[in-house]
Design a protein around this motif. Structure first.
Motif, PDB file in Angstrom:
ATOM      1  N   UNK A  89       0.823  -1.210   0.000  1.00 54.45           N
ATOM      2  CA  UNK A  89       0.000   0.000   0.000  1.00 54.45           C
ATOM      3  C   UNK A  89       0.857   1.260   0.000  1.00 54.45           C
ATOM      4  N   UNK A  90       2.003   1.198   0.678  1.00 57.01           N
ATOM      5  CA  UNK A  90       2.920   2.339   0.664  1.00 57.01           C
ATOM      6  C   UNK A  90       3.422   2.612  -0.749  1.00 57.01           C
ATOM      7  N   UNK A  91       3.725   1.534  -1.483  1.00 61.50           N
ATOM      8  CA  UNK A  91       4.168   1.706  -2.865  1.00 61.50           C
ATOM      9  C   UNK A  91       3.087   2.317  -3.733  1.00 61.50           C
ATOM     10  N   UNK A  92       1.834   1.852  -3.584  1.00 62.72           N
ATOM     11  CA  UNK A  92       0.724   2.423  -4.350  1.00 62.72           C
ATOM     12  C   UNK A  92       0.535   3.896  -4.017  1.00 62.72           C
ATOM     13  N   UNK A  93       0.633   4.222  -2.736  1.00 64.00           N
ATOM     14  CA  UNK A  93       0.482   5.603  -2.294  1.00 64.00           C
ATOM     15  C   UNK A  93       1.553   6.498  -2.905  1.00 64.00           C
ATOM     16  N   UNK A  94       2.796   6.032  -2.904  1.00 64.52           N
ATOM     17  CA  UNK A  94       3.893   6.834  -3.448  1.00 64.52           C
ATOM     18  C   UNK A  94       3.783   7.023  -4.956  1.00 64.52           C
ATOM     19  N   UNK A  95       3.337   5.974  -5.640  1.00 63.17           N
ATOM     20  CA  UNK A  95       3.305   6.019  -7.101  1.00 63.17           C
ATOM     21  C   UNK A  95       2.069   6.723  -7.654  1.00 63.17           C
ATOM     22  N   UNK A  96       0.932   6.593  -6.964  1.00 67.62           N
ATOM     23  CA  UNK A  96      -0.327   7.080  -7.535  1.00 67.62           C
ATOM     24  C   UNK A  96      -1.083   8.049  -6.636  1.00 67.62           C
ATOM     25  N   UNK A  97      -0.651   8.246  -5.389  1.00 71.14           N
ATOM     26  CA  UNK A  97      -1.338   9.159  -4.496  1.00 71.14           C
ATOM     27  C   UNK A  97      -2.244   8.446  -3.519  1.00 71.14           C
ATOM     28  N   UNK A  98      -2.639   9.167  -2.471  1.00 69.98           N
ATOM     29  CA  UNK A  98      -3.385   8.557  -1.377  1.00 69.98           C
ATOM     30  C   UNK A  98      -4.870   8.435  -1.582  1.00 69.98           C
ATOM     31  N   UNK A  99      -5.426   9.076  -2.605  1.00 72.71           N
ATOM     32  CA  UNK A  99      -6.885   9.120  -2.737  1.00 72.71           C
ATOM     33  C   UNK A  99      -7.499   7.751  -2.931  1.00 72.71           C
ATOM     34  N   UNK A 100      -6.856   6.904  -3.721  1.00 70.68           N
ATOM     35  CA  UNK A 100      -7.384   5.568  -3.959  1.00 70.68           C
ATOM     36  C   UNK A 100      -6.896   4.561  -2.919  1.00 70.68           C
ATOM     37  N   UNK A 150      -1.002   2.082  10.624  1.00 70.78           N
ATOM     38  CA  UNK A 150      -1.809   3.229  11.040  1.00 70.78           C
ATOM     39  C   UNK A 150      -1.129   4.540  10.643  1.00 70.78           C
ATOM     40  N   UNK A 151       0.186   4.585  10.812  1.00 75.31           N
ATOM     41  CA  UNK A 151       0.945   5.770  10.402  1.00 75.31           C
ATOM     42  C   UNK A 151       0.806   6.009   8.903  1.00 75.31           C
ATOM     43  N   UNK A 152       0.935   4.949   8.112  1.00 69.71           N
ATOM     44  CA  UNK A 152       0.799   5.086   6.657  1.00 69.71           C
ATOM     45  C   UNK A 152      -0.582   5.605   6.286  1.00 69.71           C
ATOM     46  N   UNK A 157      14.735   2.351   3.691  1.00 68.54           N
ATOM     47  CA  UNK A 157      13.596   1.487   3.973  1.00 68.54           C
ATOM     48  C   UNK A 157      12.299   2.126   3.543  1.00 68.54           C
ATOM     49  N   UNK A 158      11.225   1.368   3.590  1.00 67.76           N
ATOM     50  CA  UNK A 158       9.920   1.852   3.150  1.00 67.76           C
ATOM     51  C   UNK A 158       9.477   3.070   3.934  1.00 67.76           C
ATOM     52  N   UNK A 159       9.722   3.046   5.256  1.00 70.87           N
ATOM     53  CA  UNK A 159       9.205   4.115   6.090  1.00 70.87           C
ATOM     54  C   UNK A 159      10.260   5.109   6.550  1.00 70.87           C
ATOM     55  N   UNK A 160      11.353   5.177   5.888  1.00 72.57           N
ATOM     56  CA  UNK A 160      12.346   6.135   6.341  1.00 72.57           C
ATOM     57  C   UNK A 160      13.557   6.140   5.456  1.00 72.57           C
ATOM     58  N   UNK A 161      14.672   6.394   6.083  1.00 69.37           N
ATOM     59  CA  UNK A 161      15.887   6.545   5.303  1.00 69.37           C
ATOM     60  C   UNK A 161      16.059   7.997   4.928  1.00 69.37           C
ATOM     61  N   UNK A 162      17.275   8.429   4.891  1.00 73.80           N
ATOM     62  CA  UNK A 162      17.569   9.826   4.585  1.00 73.80           C
ATOM     63  C   UNK A 162      18.798   9.821   3.696  1.00 73.80           C
ATOM     64  N   UNK A 163      18.605  10.090   2.421  1.00 69.63           N
ATOM     65  CA  UNK A 163      19.678  10.031   1.440  1.00 69.63           C
ATOM     66  C   UNK A 163      20.243  11.424   1.168  1.00 69.63           C
ATOM     67  N   UNK A 164      21.224  11.468   0.312  1.00 70.64           N
ATOM     68  CA  UNK A 164      21.766  12.766  -0.105  1.00 70.64           C
ATOM     69  C   UNK A 164      20.707  13.589  -0.822  1.00 70.64           C
ATOM     70  N   UNK A 165      19.812  12.921  -1.555  1.00 68.98           N
ATOM     71  CA  UNK A 165      18.725  13.641  -2.227  1.00 68.98           C
ATOM     72  C   UNK A 165      17.775  14.251  -1.212  1.00 68.98           C
ATOM     73  N   UNK A 166      17.456  13.489  -0.155  1.00 69.45           N
ATOM     74  CA  UNK A 166      16.571  14.010   0.888  1.00 69.45           C
ATOM     75  C   UNK A 166      17.217  15.189   1.599  1.00 69.45           C
ATOM     76  N   UNK A 167      18.518  15.084   1.841  1.00 65.41           N
ATOM     77  CA  UNK A 167      19.247  16.180   2.481  1.00 65.41           C
ATOM     78  C   UNK A 167      19.190  17.438   1.623  1.00 65.41           C
ATOM     79  N   UNK A 168      19.331  17.277   0.318  1.00 64.28           N
ATOM     80  CA  UNK A 168      19.264  18.440  -0.571  1.00 64.28           C
ATOM     81  C   UNK A 168      17.885  19.098  -0.507  1.00 64.28           C
TER      82      UNK A 168
END
Length: 443
Positions: free
Chosen positions: A162-173, A210-212, A324-335
């Motif tokens: 469900x996290x993947x669907x949310x990221x790719x297509x949005x939370x509405x569906x 629940x957080x997702x 990971x699915x629920x976190x992680x902080x990369x150089x892109x996130x830092x930027x």
């Protein structure tokens, strides 16, 4: 008819706020509009409230929230001279029942307009970790059903999907599916018999789910509803002793507050996340301190913002763990975090540079939705510094992918484009982009 006595408690808050009656009314009306239920109060209504006439029941939490935002501290109904607000689930014995009630409201997509009217609160009470210990044992187990680690793995796998669907297509569906899974599968699992290890693992998996679901609610603009999910997630994480998820949720709540422009609550929540975090990896430290940096910048605490940003940079340089699915902080996130800090501190050009760095550093783990949201932010800031052609090019790249995204946050960014481009319609590129947006929004 007996004349009501003046509401001295409300008068005290009113004097402390420094508002005129007109400003008081405007603050209440503004929050009503944010909630999706526009209000039209004026000075006579304020005068009546101060003289003791009780506001309508639906207006009272909005009035309390208006003072909380103005005074930058929690305000209760009783402090405003109102009857105590009805409380929902939250006792030891009704944790699961409260979860079912919350998810059941969210399972029907046709109720989106009603659910979106829930009110974001800057003074939300966050349950402390020590207060949640022992709640897991308070849930009565159903002797007719027993679960094991395979059920925990199933919940985690579904949450990832469900996290993947949310990221790719949005939370509405995706949110109705997440809510249905929460009510029909996870809630019965939480009541089932299990070994202590399995019960603890299930509570932790339920907390992440629940957080997702709350994150999906944020994406739809149902910010009050999202806060309800977040609090339930904190309760589940705390009951299972999962400090990592507990601090992760607090960090997410800080992100929500920051995105809505509430600097002080964002700082409070980000600091709470840092204090609750166990000994963590460099990636997790970056995850927390990057959010602290943005929050401090929004609150005008420049020195703290820059110090936190430097700490995030050090942690990213040390990090080696995968995202990971629920976190992680990369150089892109830092930027991206750097871009937000720079923008909050008034450096729009520097923010644009950092957003370009972000897109250069992105990889396949970054979500499709964030690409559209961050690109929209880039276009707005390019326009702000006078780069009209560049802004239109960035917006057109967003519009190429917009029809496949079902996200309230992306909708909101796209809906802003016509008003932002309206002064530039004499320019052919701007006019073409303007008309393209209007056509897409209309369909």
């Amino acid at each position: 008819m007996k004349t009501p006595e003046s509401n001295t408690a409300l008068e005290r808050l009113y004097r402390e706020s420094g508002w005129t009656m007109r400003q008081f009314a405007q603050a209440v009306n503004r929050i009503g509009t944010e909630r999706g239920t526009p209000l039209k109060y004026r000075e006579p209504s304020i005068h009546q409230w101060l003289k003791g006439h009780m506001p309508k029941e639906g207006a009272r939490p909005i009035i309390v929230e208006a003072f909380a935002r103005r005074l930058l501290r929690p305000i209760t109904h009783s402090e405003a001279g109102f009857p105590a607000a009805a409380t929902g689930a939250g006792t030891h014995m009704d944790m699961v029942e409260g979860l079912i009630d919350l998810g059941s409201l969210d399972m029907d997509p046709s109720r989106r307009s009603v659910l979106g009217a829930s009110l974001f609160s800057v003074a939300l009470t966050v349950p402390g970790l020590p207060d949640l210990v022992g709640r897991m044992e308070a849930i009565k187990a159903d002797p007719q059903r027993r679960i094991g680690q395979s059920e925990v793995q199933a919940v985690s796998a579904m949450t990832d999907r469900l996290s993947g669907l949310d990221s790719d297509f949005g939370g509405r569906y995706a949110r109705p599916m997440a809510a249905a899974f929460l009510v029909n599968i996870i809630a019965p699992y939480l009541k089932a018999s299990a070994s202590p290890e399995t019960r603890k693992a299930m509570m932790s998996a339920a907390s992440l789910h629940c957080y997702l679901t709350g994150w999906m609610a944020v994406d739809e603009g149902a910010h009050g509803r999202a806060q309800e999910y977040y609090v339930k997630s904190l309760e589940l994480a705390g009951a299972s002793g999962d400090r990592m998820t507990y601090c992760h949720v607090l960090r997410g709540m800080s992100v929500q507050a920051a995105d809505l422009g509430h600097g002080a609550p964002a700082v409070r929540l980000a600091n709470a996340a840092a204090q609750a975090a166990p000994v963590s990896s460099p990636r997790m430290r970056a995850f927390i301190t990057g959010q602290q940096a943005h929050s401090f910048a929004l609150a005008g605490e420049k020195a703290n913002a820059l110090a936190s940003l430097r700490e995030a940079e050090r942690a990213v340089n040390q990090a080696e763990s995968p995202v990971g699915t629920f976190g992680g902080f990369t150089s892109a996130t830092l930027a991206y975090a750097t871009a937000q800090v720079r923008h909050a501190l008034g450096d729009t050009k520097g923010s644009i540079e950092s957003l370009h760095d972000h897109f250069r550093l992105r990889d396949s783990t970054d979500s499709h939705r964030s690409k559209l949201i961050f690109s929209s932010l880039l276009a707005e800031r390019q326009l702000h510094v006078g780069h009209l052609e560049a802004a239109c090019a960035t917006w057109n790249a967003v519009l190429d992918e917009y029809p496949g995204m079902h996200s309230g946050r992306v909708d909101g960014r796209v809906a802003r484009i016509p008003s932002l481009l309206s002064p530039y319609k004499s320019n052919g590129t701007a006019r073409q982009t303007f008309e393209r947006v209007r056509e897409l929004v209309a369909t």
